[in-house]
Motif scaffolding. Structure first.
Motif, PDB file in Angstrom:
ATOM      1  N   GLY A 186       1.635 -19.660  -3.316  1.00  0.00           N
ATOM      2  CA  GLY A 186       0.095 -19.829  -3.319  1.00  0.00           C
ATOM      3  C   GLY A 186      -0.359 -20.244  -1.980  1.00  0.00           C
ATOM      4  N   ASP A 187       0.414 -20.139  -1.003  1.00  0.00           N
ATOM      5  CA  ASP A 187      -0.278 -20.527   0.244  1.00  0.00           C
ATOM      6  C   ASP A 187      -1.269 -19.652   0.921  1.00  0.00           C
ATOM      7  OD1 ASP A 187       1.720 -22.624   0.316  1.00  0.00           O
ATOM      8  OD2 ASP A 187       2.791 -21.945   1.794  1.00  0.00           O
ATOM      9  N   ASP A 188      -2.492 -20.015   1.524  1.00  0.00           N
ATOM     10  CA  ASP A 188      -3.471 -19.195   2.117  1.00  0.00           C
ATOM     11  C   ASP A 188      -2.810 -17.936   2.976  1.00  0.00           C
ATOM     12  OD1 ASP A 188      -5.674 -18.026   3.155  1.00  0.00           O
ATOM     13  OD2 ASP A 188      -6.558 -19.739   4.040  1.00  0.00           O
ATOM     14  N   TRP A 189      -2.997 -16.869   2.375  1.00  0.00           N
ATOM     15  CA  TRP A 189      -2.178 -15.675   3.338  1.00  0.00           C
ATOM     16  C   TRP A 189      -3.071 -15.212   4.558  1.00  0.00           C
ATOM     17  CZ3 TRP A 189      -3.695 -10.191   3.526  1.00  0.00           C
ATOM     18  CH2 TRP A 189      -5.078  -9.793   3.017  1.00  0.00           C
ATOM     19  N   THR A 190      -4.287 -15.935   4.677  1.00  0.00           N
ATOM     20  CA  THR A 190      -4.904 -15.615   5.973  1.00  0.00           C
ATOM     21  C   THR A 190      -4.478 -16.520   7.032  1.00  0.00           C
ATOM     22  OG1 THR A 190      -6.671 -17.261   5.468  1.00  0.00           O
ATOM     23  CG2 THR A 190      -7.043 -15.275   4.637  1.00  0.00           C
ATOM     24  N   THR A 191      -3.738 -17.434   6.722  1.00  0.00           N
ATOM     25  CA  THR A 191      -2.821 -18.090   7.783  1.00  0.00           C
ATOM     26  C   THR A 191      -1.661 -17.495   8.230  1.00  0.00           C
ATOM     27  OG1 THR A 191      -1.582 -19.314   6.243  1.00  0.00           O
ATOM     28  CG2 THR A 191      -3.971 -20.506   6.810  1.00  0.00           C
ATOM     29  N   ALA A 192      -1.302 -16.432   7.802  1.00  0.00           N
ATOM     30  CA  ALA A 192      -0.047 -15.911   8.278  1.00  0.00           C
ATOM     31  C   ALA A 192      -0.062 -15.113   9.501  1.00  0.00           C
ATOM     32  CB  ALA A 192       0.652 -14.900   7.325  1.00  0.00           C
ATOM     33  N   GLY A 193      -1.217 -14.714  10.014  1.00  0.00           N
ATOM     34  CA  GLY A 193      -1.419 -14.126  11.261  1.00  0.00           C
ATOM     35  C   GLY A 193      -2.968 -13.391  11.210  1.00  0.00           C
ATOM     36  N   PRO A 194      -3.300 -12.479  12.049  1.00  0.00           N
ATOM     37  CA  PRO A 194      -4.548 -11.968  12.417  1.00  0.00           C
ATOM     38  C   PRO A 194      -4.756 -10.708  11.422  1.00  0.00           C
ATOM     39  CG  PRO A 194      -3.123 -11.381  14.108  1.00  0.00           C
ATOM     40  CD  PRO A 194      -2.319 -12.407  13.356  1.00  0.00           C
ATOM     41  N   PRO A 195      -5.906 -10.416  11.019  1.00  0.00           N
ATOM     42  CA  PRO A 195      -6.471  -9.271  10.343  1.00  0.00           C
ATOM     43  C   PRO A 195      -6.065  -8.076  10.999  1.00  0.00           C
ATOM     44  CG  PRO A 195      -8.411 -10.307  11.302  1.00  0.00           C
ATOM     45  CD  PRO A 195      -7.106 -11.180  11.601  1.00  0.00           C
ATOM     46  N   VAL A 196      -5.638  -7.146   9.973  1.00  0.00           N
ATOM     47  CA  VAL A 196      -5.085  -5.806  10.497  1.00  0.00           C
ATOM     48  C   VAL A 196      -6.262  -4.867   9.848  1.00  0.00           C
ATOM     49  CG1 VAL A 196      -3.485  -3.999  10.234  1.00  0.00           C
ATOM     50  CG2 VAL A 196      -2.843  -6.495  10.846  1.00  0.00           C
ATOM     51  N   ASP A 197      -6.663  -3.815  10.806  1.00  0.00           N
ATOM     52  CA  ASP A 197      -7.738  -2.950  10.188  1.00  0.00           C
ATOM     53  C   ASP A 197      -7.045  -2.048   9.320  1.00  0.00           C
ATOM     54  OD1 ASP A 197      -9.569  -1.252   9.643  1.00  0.00           O
ATOM     55  OD2 ASP A 197      -9.692  -0.097  11.774  1.00  0.00           O
ATOM     56  N   VAL A 198      -7.419  -2.113   7.934  1.00  0.00           N
ATOM     57  CA  VAL A 198      -6.776  -1.434   6.783  1.00  0.00           C
ATOM     58  C   VAL A 198      -6.624   0.223   7.428  1.00  0.00           C
ATOM     59  CG1 VAL A 198      -6.907  -0.465   4.764  1.00  0.00           C
ATOM     60  CG2 VAL A 198      -7.437  -2.779   5.150  1.00  0.00           C
ATOM     61  N   ALA A 199      -7.784   0.903   8.126  1.00  0.00           N
ATOM     62  CA  ALA A 199      -7.713   2.070   8.385  1.00  0.00           C
ATOM     63  C   ALA A 199      -6.387   2.494   9.517  1.00  0.00           C
ATOM     64  CB  ALA A 199      -9.119   2.370   9.020  1.00  0.00           C
ATOM     65  N   SER A 200      -5.947   1.414  10.022  1.00  0.00           N
ATOM     66  CA  SER A 200      -4.964   1.463  11.112  1.00  0.00           C
ATOM     67  C   SER A 200      -3.540   1.626  10.585  1.00  0.00           C
ATOM     68  CB  SER A 200      -5.175   0.624  12.273  1.00  0.00           C
ATOM     69  OG  SER A 200      -4.601  -0.773  11.732  1.00  0.00           O
ATOM     70  N   LEU A 201      -3.411   1.249   9.292  1.00  0.00           N
ATOM     71  CA  LEU A 201      -2.006   1.178   8.490  1.00  0.00           C
ATOM     72  C   LEU A 201      -1.003   2.430   8.730  1.00  0.00           C
ATOM     73  CD1 LEU A 201      -2.980  -0.832   5.458  1.00  0.00           C
ATOM     74  CD2 LEU A 201      -1.725  -1.495   7.559  1.00  0.00           C
ATOM     75  N   VAL A 202      -0.148   2.436   9.042  1.00  0.00           N
ATOM     76  CA  VAL A 202       0.604   3.896   9.116  1.00  0.00           C
ATOM     77  C   VAL A 202       0.936   4.288   7.736  1.00  0.00           C
ATOM     78  CG1 VAL A 202       3.010   4.595   9.630  1.00  0.00           C
ATOM     79  CG2 VAL A 202       2.045   2.849  10.973  1.00  0.00           C
ATOM     80  N   ARG A 203       0.601   5.724   7.680  1.00  0.00           N
ATOM     81  CA  ARG A 203       0.586   6.493   6.512  1.00  0.00           C
ATOM     82  C   ARG A 203       1.710   7.604   6.635  1.00  0.00           C
ATOM     83  NH1 ARG A 203      -2.849   6.393   2.559  1.00  0.00           N
ATOM     84  NH2 ARG A 203      -2.632   8.402   2.257  1.00  0.00           N
ATOM     85  N   LEU A 204       2.508   7.722   5.495  1.00  0.00           N
ATOM     86  CA  LEU A 204       3.437   9.096   5.292  1.00  0.00           C
ATOM     87  C   LEU A 204       2.539  10.383   5.144  1.00  0.00           C
ATOM     88  CD1 LEU A 204       5.955   7.357   3.205  1.00  0.00           C
ATOM     89  CD2 LEU A 204       6.139   7.580   5.558  1.00  0.00           C
ATOM     90  N   ASP A 205       3.216  11.346   5.849  1.00  0.00           N
ATOM     91  CA  ASP A 205       2.356  12.724   5.438  1.00  0.00           C
ATOM     92  C   ASP A 205       3.092  13.335   4.157  1.00  0.00           C
ATOM     93  OD1 ASP A 205       0.987  14.679   5.801  1.00  0.00           O
ATOM     94  OD2 ASP A 205       2.419  15.979   7.385  1.00  0.00           O
ATOM     95  N   LEU A 206       2.647  12.742   2.987  1.00  0.00           N
ATOM     96  CA  LEU A 206       3.222  13.234   1.717  1.00  0.00           C
ATOM     97  C   LEU A 206       2.348  14.332   1.220  1.00  0.00           C
ATOM     98  CD1 LEU A 206       4.211   9.842   0.170  1.00  0.00           C
ATOM     99  CD2 LEU A 206       5.690  11.426   1.662  1.00  0.00           C
ATOM    100  N   HIS A 207       2.797  15.187   0.363  1.00  0.00           N
ATOM    101  CA  HIS A 207       2.087  16.253  -0.054  1.00  0.00           C
ATOM    102  C   HIS A 207       2.285  16.432  -1.614  1.00  0.00           C
ATOM    103  CE1 HIS A 207       0.724  17.641   3.731  1.00  0.00           C
ATOM    104  NE2 HIS A 207       1.949  17.356   4.270  1.00  0.00           N
ATOM    105  N   THR A 208       1.250  16.710  -2.387  1.00  0.00           N
ATOM    106  CA  THR A 208       1.586  17.063  -3.937  1.00  0.00           C
ATOM    107  C   THR A 208       1.384  18.503  -3.955  1.00  0.00           C
ATOM    108  OG1 THR A 208       0.169  15.140  -4.473  1.00  0.00           O
ATOM    109  CG2 THR A 208       0.495  16.698  -5.982  1.00  0.00           C
ATOM    110  N   ALA A 209       2.070  18.853  -4.804  1.00  0.00           N
ATOM    111  CA  ALA A 209       2.113  20.689  -5.097  1.00  0.00           C
ATOM    112  C   ALA A 209       0.914  21.132  -5.346  1.00  0.00           C
ATOM    113  CB  ALA A 209       2.967  20.896  -6.348  1.00  0.00           C
ATOM    114  N   THR A 210       0.754  22.306  -4.808  1.00  0.00           N
ATOM    115  CA  THR A 210      -0.739  23.091  -4.941  1.00  0.00           C
ATOM    116  C   THR A 210      -0.325  24.267  -5.804  1.00  0.00           C
ATOM    117  OG1 THR A 210       0.027  24.238  -2.906  1.00  0.00           O
ATOM    118  CG2 THR A 210      -1.299  22.368  -2.750  1.00  0.00           C
ATOM    119  N   VAL A 211      -1.582  24.779  -6.451  1.00  0.00           N
ATOM    120  CA  VAL A 211      -1.448  25.920  -7.297  1.00  0.00           C
ATOM    121  C   VAL A 211      -2.352  27.113  -6.599  1.00  0.00           C
ATOM    122  CG1 VAL A 211      -1.781  27.034  -9.307  1.00  0.00           C
ATOM    123  CG2 VAL A 211      -0.717  24.929  -9.360  1.00  0.00           C
ATOM    124  N   ASP A 212      -2.003  28.427  -6.332  1.00  0.00           N
ATOM    125  CA  ASP A 212      -2.704  29.353  -5.825  1.00  0.00           C
ATOM    126  C   ASP A 212      -2.741  30.621  -6.657  1.00  0.00           C
ATOM    127  OD1 ASP A 212      -0.694  30.420  -4.848  1.00  0.00           O
ATOM    128  OD2 ASP A 212      -0.945  29.798  -2.579  1.00  0.00           O
TER     129      ASP A 212
END
Length: 312
Positions: A186-212
Motif C-alpha cells: 500500500g505504499d504511495d506509488w507516486t514516490t517511486a519516481g517521476p511521472p511518465v507520459d502515457v503517450a510515450s510508453l513503448v508499444r508493440l506493433d501487433l495486428h489482428t486478422a483482417t477480412v476483405d
C-alpha cells in the motif's frame, strides 16, 4: 475431612473471593503499542510472470525479496516459462490473465531482453485500478488497448529498490520485485519516481486478422502450452464474418499449405488423431489435433501466415 483442613479451605474462600472481586474492578491497563500483537494489514495480491524458467533460484529469490518487503504477501505465478525474450507472448499472457485477478492487484512482469540498457523500469496503473511493474518494452500493449492506462511512473527512488548495489542484469530481483511489494503493502506509488507520459510508453506493433473480399488474413502467434494447438490472431467474431457454422469444413491455409478442417466445438468432436478448427477459451480461432500436436505433426511455428476464404 479433618476439621483443620475444613477450616483452612473456608479461610481461603473468605479471603480470596473479595480480592478477586477487587481486582476485577480495577481499570484495564493500556498495553504499550510496541507490545501489542501486530495487526495483519490487507496486502494486494501479486501476479508474477517471467521468462526465467524454474531451473535455478531466480524465481525463488524474487519471491523472497517480495516477502521481505511485504511479509505474508500472496504471490500467484502466472508463468515462468514464457518463451525467452518474447515480449509479444508476454503481453498476450498478461492481458489474458489480468481480468481474473482483483481490481487492485499488482503484476510484476519480467521479460526483459534489454535489461540494464536505457529502457525504463516503470509502474503503470490501468483504469481498472491494477498496477503493472515491468520494463517499458511493449509488455503493456494489450492491457493498454483493452483497459486503458491512467498513469505511469519511472522507478528511480532507491528506497523502492533492493539497495544501492543494483545489478545490471537482474532487475527482476533488484527493482521490479521490491517495487511490486511496496505497492502490495500500500505504499504511495507516486514516490517511486517521476511521472511518465502515457503517450510515450513503448508499444508493440501487433495486428489482428483482417477480412476483405478475398477472405481472412491472419497469423499464427503461438502455441497452446505443451499441446501444440496453433493460436491465431483471429478473434471469434472476425472469423464469423466468413460465414462458417459449426459442422462446416473450413479451408485453412497455413504457411502456404491448405488444410480442410471441420469447425467444431471441442476436441472430442473429431476422432483421436484428426485435426479441427475451434474457438479457444480466449475467444480466438485455433487449430488443433485431438490428442496430438498440430505444430509438431505439420511442422508449423509462429509466425506463419494464415488465409481463410469466405464460405461459398
Amino acid at each position: 475431612m479433618r476439621p483443620v483442613y475444613r477450616f483452612r479451605r473456608y479461610f481461603l474462600v473468605l479471603v480470596l473471593l473479595p480480592l478477586f472481586g477487587y481486582l476485577h474492578q480495577l481499570p484495564a491497563q493500556e498495553v504499550p503499542s510496541h507490545q501489542k500483537p501486530s495487526q495483519t494489514e490487507t496486502l494486494r495480491t501479486i501476479g508474477f510472470m517471467t521468462d526465467f524458467d524454474v531451473k535455478d533460484d531466480a524465481v525463488g529469490i524474487c519471491k523472497a525479496v517480495m516477502n521481505g518487503v511485504a511479509p505474508g504477501v500472496q504471490v500467484i505465478d502466472i508463468t515462468h516459462q514464457a518463451t525467452p525474450y518474447d515480449i509479444a507472448e508476454g503481453a498476450r499472457f498478461l492481458a489474458g490473465s489480468a481480468p481474473y485477478f482483483s481490481k487492485d492487484a499488482v503484476f510484476v512482469v519480467v521479460i526483459d531482453p534489454t535489461v540494464g540498457s536505457t529502457r525504463r523500469a516503470i509502474i503503470a496503473r490501468s483504469k481498472t485500478g491494477q498496477f503493472f511493474v515491468l520494463p517499458d518494452n511493449g509488455l503493456l500493449t494489450l492491457v493498454q488497448d483493452r483497459d486503458g492506462i491512467e498513469g505511469a511512473r519511472q522507478i528511480t527512488n532507491p528506497e523502492w529498490m533492493i539497495g544501492a548495489k543494483t545489478s545490471s542484469t537482474f532487475h527482476g530481483r533488484d527493482i521490479f520485485s521490491p517495487a511490486g511489494a511496496h505497492l502490495a503493502r500500500g505504499d504511495d506509488w507516486t514516490t517511486a519516481g517521476p511521472p511518465v507520459d502515457v503517450a510515450s510508453l513503448v508499444r508493440l506493433d501487433l495486428h489482428t486478422a483482417t477480412v476483405d473480399d478475398t477472405g481472412l488474413h491472419g497469423e499464427v502467434i503461438g502455441t497452446d502450452g505443451p499441446f501444440g494447438n496453433l493460436v491465431l490472431n483471429v478473434p471469434g467474431e472476425t472469423f464469423a464474418k466468413l460465414g462458417y457454422k459449426l459442422g462446416d469444413t473450413v479451408p485453412v491455409q497455413v504457411g502456404g499449405q491448405t488444410y480442410q478442417l471441420p469447425f467444431v466445438k471441442t476436441f472430442s468432436d473429431v476422432a483421436v488423431g484428426k485435426p479441427l478448427a475451434y474457438i479457444d477459451s480466449r475467444g480466438r480461432l485455433s487449430l488443433g489435433i485431438n490428442q496430438r500436436s498440430f505444430a509438431e505433426i505439420y511442422k508449423i511455428q509462429a509466425p506463419a501466415a494464415v488465409v481463410i476464404a469466405k464460405k461459398p
